[in-house]
Write a protein that holds these residues in place. Structure first.
Motif, mmCIF file in Angstrom:
data_model
loop_
_atom_site.group_PDB
_atom_site.id
_atom_site.type_symbol
_atom_site.label_atom_id
_atom_site.label_comp_id
_atom_site.label_asym_id
_atom_site.label_seq_id
_atom_site.Cartn_x
_atom_site.Cartn_y
_atom_site.Cartn_z
ATOM 1 N N LEU A 143 -8.791 -1.476 3.926
ATOM 2 C CA LEU A 143 -7.589 -2.304 3.830
ATOM 3 C C LEU A 143 -6.453 -1.715 4.667
ATOM 4 C CD1 LEU A 143 -6.110 -4.704 2.612
ATOM 5 C CD2 LEU A 143 -5.575 -3.287 0.613
ATOM 6 N N GLU A 144 -6.311 -0.406 4.629
ATOM 7 C CA GLU A 144 -5.260 0.251 5.421
ATOM 8 C C GLU A 144 -5.438 -0.038 6.908
ATOM 9 O OE1 GLU A 144 -3.730 4.800 6.508
ATOM 10 O OE2 GLU A 144 -5.189 4.472 4.899
ATOM 11 N N PHE A 145 -6.673 0.048 7.394
ATOM 12 C CA PHE A 145 -6.923 -0.194 8.815
ATOM 13 C C PHE A 145 -6.650 -1.651 9.188
ATOM 14 C CE2 PHE A 145 -9.663 -1.145 12.489
ATOM 15 C CZ PHE A 145 -9.210 -0.178 13.363
ATOM 16 N N LEU B 59 -8.737 0.305 -6.074
ATOM 17 C CA LEU B 59 -9.654 0.308 -4.937
ATOM 18 C C LEU B 59 -10.383 1.635 -4.830
ATOM 19 C CD1 LEU B 59 -7.601 -1.361 -2.037
ATOM 20 C CD2 LEU B 59 -9.134 -2.458 -3.680
ATOM 21 N N GLN B 60 -11.639 1.573 -4.431
ATOM 22 C CA GLN B 60 -12.375 2.784 -4.119
ATOM 23 C C GLN B 60 -11.865 3.344 -2.793
ATOM 24 O OE1 GLN B 60 -16.559 1.865 -4.118
ATOM 25 N NE2 GLN B 60 -16.590 1.244 -6.273
ATOM 26 N N SER B 61 -12.205 4.598 -2.517
ATOM 27 C CA SER B 61 -11.670 5.279 -1.340
ATOM 28 C C SER B 61 -11.963 4.520 -0.047
ATOM 29 C CB SER B 61 -12.260 6.691 -1.256
ATOM 30 O OG SER B 61 -11.824 7.345 -0.080
ATOM 31 N N LYS B 62 -13.195 4.070 0.129
ATOM 32 C CA LYS B 62 -13.558 3.363 1.362
ATOM 33 C C LYS B 62 -12.880 2.000 1.424
ATOM 34 C CE LYS B 62 -16.195 4.974 3.787
ATOM 35 N NZ LYS B 62 -16.027 5.957 4.889
ATOM 36 N N LEU C 73 -4.564 -3.714 7.709
ATOM 37 C CA LEU C 73 -3.124 -3.976 7.676
ATOM 38 C C LEU C 73 -2.402 -3.340 8.856
ATOM 39 C CD1 LEU C 73 -2.261 -3.651 3.869
ATOM 40 C CD2 LEU C 73 -2.609 -5.720 5.214
ATOM 41 N N LYS C 74 -2.855 -2.175 9.277
ATOM 42 C CA LYS C 74 -2.227 -1.530 10.430
ATOM 43 C C LYS C 74 -2.474 -2.323 11.715
ATOM 44 C CE LYS C 74 -1.927 3.273 8.865
ATOM 45 N NZ LYS C 74 -2.409 4.660 9.054
ATOM 46 N N ASN C 75 -3.491 -3.184 11.684
ATOM 47 C CA ASN C 75 -3.806 -4.019 12.838
ATOM 48 C C ASN C 75 -3.514 -5.490 12.559
ATOM 49 O OD1 ASN C 75 -5.376 -2.282 15.031
ATOM 50 N ND2 ASN C 75 -5.988 -1.550 13.010
ATOM 51 N N LYS C 76 -2.557 -5.741 11.664
ATOM 52 C CA LYS C 76 -2.235 -7.129 11.307
ATOM 53 C C LYS C 76 -1.819 -7.922 12.539
ATOM 54 C CE LYS C 76 2.578 -6.138 9.895
ATOM 55 N NZ LYS C 76 2.551 -4.685 9.998
ATOM 56 N N GLY C 77 -2.265 -9.159 12.566
ATOM 57 C CA GLY C 77 -1.963 -10.013 13.700
ATOM 58 C C GLY C 77 -2.975 -9.929 14.820
ATOM 59 N N ASN C 78 -3.895 -8.952 14.757
ATOM 60 C CA ASN C 78 -4.940 -8.789 15.767
ATOM 61 C C ASN C 78 -6.316 -8.905 15.124
ATOM 62 O OD1 ASN C 78 -3.113 -8.159 17.926
ATOM 63 N ND2 ASN C 78 -2.905 -6.118 17.034
ATOM 64 N N ILE C 79 -7.268 -9.456 15.845
ATOM 65 C CA ILE C 79 -8.638 -9.537 15.343
ATOM 66 C C ILE C 79 -9.254 -8.144 15.341
ATOM 67 C CG2 ILE C 79 -10.952 -10.426 15.795
ATOM 68 C CD1 ILE C 79 -9.665 -12.914 16.971
ATOM 69 N N VAL C 80 -9.823 -7.768 14.207
ATOM 70 C CA VAL C 80 -10.499 -6.477 14.065
ATOM 71 C C VAL C 80 -11.999 -6.724 14.100
ATOM 72 C CG1 VAL C 80 -10.909 -4.513 12.539
ATOM 73 C CG2 VAL C 80 -8.613 -5.476 12.737
ATOM 74 N N THR C 81 -12.675 -6.135 15.058
ATOM 75 C CA THR C 81 -14.107 -6.362 15.216
ATOM 76 C C THR C 81 -14.917 -5.431 14.312
ATOM 77 O OG1 THR C 81 -14.364 -4.729 16.989
ATOM 78 C CG2 THR C 81 -13.707 -6.972 17.625
ATOM 79 N N LEU D 103 0.856 -1.182 0.000
ATOM 80 C CA LEU D 103 0.000 0.000 0.000
ATOM 81 C C LEU D 103 0.889 1.228 0.000
ATOM 82 C CD1 LEU D 103 -2.253 -2.028 1.026
ATOM 83 C CD2 LEU D 103 -3.168 -0.072 2.279
ATOM 84 N N ASP D 104 0.779 2.028 -1.019
ATOM 85 C CA ASP D 104 1.473 3.311 -1.091
ATOM 86 C C ASP D 104 0.508 4.355 -0.544
ATOM 87 O OD1 ASP D 104 2.519 5.772 -1.782
ATOM 88 O OD2 ASP D 104 3.244 5.125 -3.741
ATOM 89 N N LEU D 105 0.763 4.828 0.692
ATOM 90 C CA LEU D 105 -0.153 5.740 1.367
ATOM 91 C C LEU D 105 -0.094 7.157 0.809
ATOM 92 C CD1 LEU D 105 0.395 4.556 5.050
ATOM 93 C CD2 LEU D 105 -1.381 3.840 3.455
ATOM 94 N N ILE D 106 0.973 7.487 0.125
ATOM 95 C CA ILE D 106 1.103 8.816 -0.467
ATOM 96 C C ILE D 106 0.289 8.917 -1.757
ATOM 97 C CG2 ILE D 106 2.677 10.532 -1.415
ATOM 98 C CD1 ILE D 106 2.984 10.093 1.593
ATOM 99 N N ASN D 107 0.497 7.961 -2.641
ATOM 100 C CA ASN D 107 -0.183 7.977 -3.931
ATOM 101 C C ASN D 107 -1.479 7.180 -3.946
ATOM 102 O OD1 ASN D 107 1.933 9.476 -5.399
ATOM 103 N ND2 ASN D 107 3.172 7.645 -5.008
#
Length: 231
Positions: free
Chosen positions: A160-162, A152-155, A164-172, A136-140
């Motif tokens: 996906l960004e959220f 990908l659409q904006s949402k 990946l930032k929480n990889k390894g943890n369950i996201v509810t 994921l290129d967060l700049i472009n």
């Protein structure tokens, strides 16, 4: 800010909780170390306020476990132990600050603000998130997997960004509603299911392994790079 309070003294916990709510913050309260560790590892907080002497898992062990997982959420230890060696041990476990009891709420609030601002100014800006062959290129706002550009659409990108930032943890679902859709309540729609399905079709379909896993009755999980690479 979203703040985790880990305190077994109900009076102290209520005192901090009430003060934080009145100051415009959103606190969660855990009454023992085991519950505190579970909340800390399964949610995203701006700061953790924890007692040192806790049932089941003490504050030092709790914080050391959090730090060992790679979580650098700012933490303030509250303790009746006021000897220098006690404070040193607390700071070496990963605490950003150490306050002794009894304490004034105004001072606690000031210290919370200091440790969170210190971390935010000291942390380098993340411009790219990489998980195995996914980038994921967060700049472009550009996503590629194994060199293939994925539109990908904006949402979908934010979702996906959220994850990946929480990889390894369950996201509810609650976390996704609050952080991605900015809902403070569950509108009882299938918006998450629809977006997860679309996202999977784009980033998983046709590739060798899935990025997003459904944890039945809990939420979603993106495995860490080592786990993905071992499949």
């Amino acid at each position: 800010m979203k703040i985790l309070i880990v305190e077994d003294d109900a009076t102290v916990a209520q005192y901090i909780n009430k003060g934080l709510i009145e100051s415009g913050h959103s606190p969660d309260v855990a009454n023992d170390g085991k519950q505190g560790l579970l909340l800390a590892m399964s949610n995203e907080y701006d700061v953790i306020v924890l007692d040192r002497m806790l049932p089941h898992i003490d504050g030092i062990t709790l914080l050391s476990t959090i730090r060992a997982s790679g979580d650098n959420t700012p933490a303030v230890i509250l303790s009746a132990k006021n000897k220098v060696e006690d404070k040193v041990k607390g700071l070496r476990s990963g605490a950003d600050d150490y306050m002794t009891k009894p304490f004034a709420f105004e001072e606690l609030l000031a210290r919370i603000e200091i440790v969170t601002s210190r971390r935010s100014t000291a942390s380098p800006a993340v411009t790219e998130i990489v998980l195995g062959e996914l980038k994921l290129d967060l700049i472009n706002r550009r996503v590629t997997r194994n060199g293939t550009v994925i539109d990908l659409q904006s949402k979908e990108f934010k979702l996906l960004e959220f994850l990946l930032k929480n990889k390894g943890n369950i996201v509810t679902r609650t976390m996704l509603l609050e952080k991605v859709w900015e809902y403070n309540f569950d509108p009882q729609t299938n918006v998450i299911d629809v977006h997860i399905s679309r996202l999977r079709n784009k980033i998983d379909k046709g590739f060798s392994y899935p990025i997003i896993e459904t944890i039945r009755g809990a939420g979603y999980l993106v495995a860490d790079p080592n786990a993905v690479g071992s499949r």
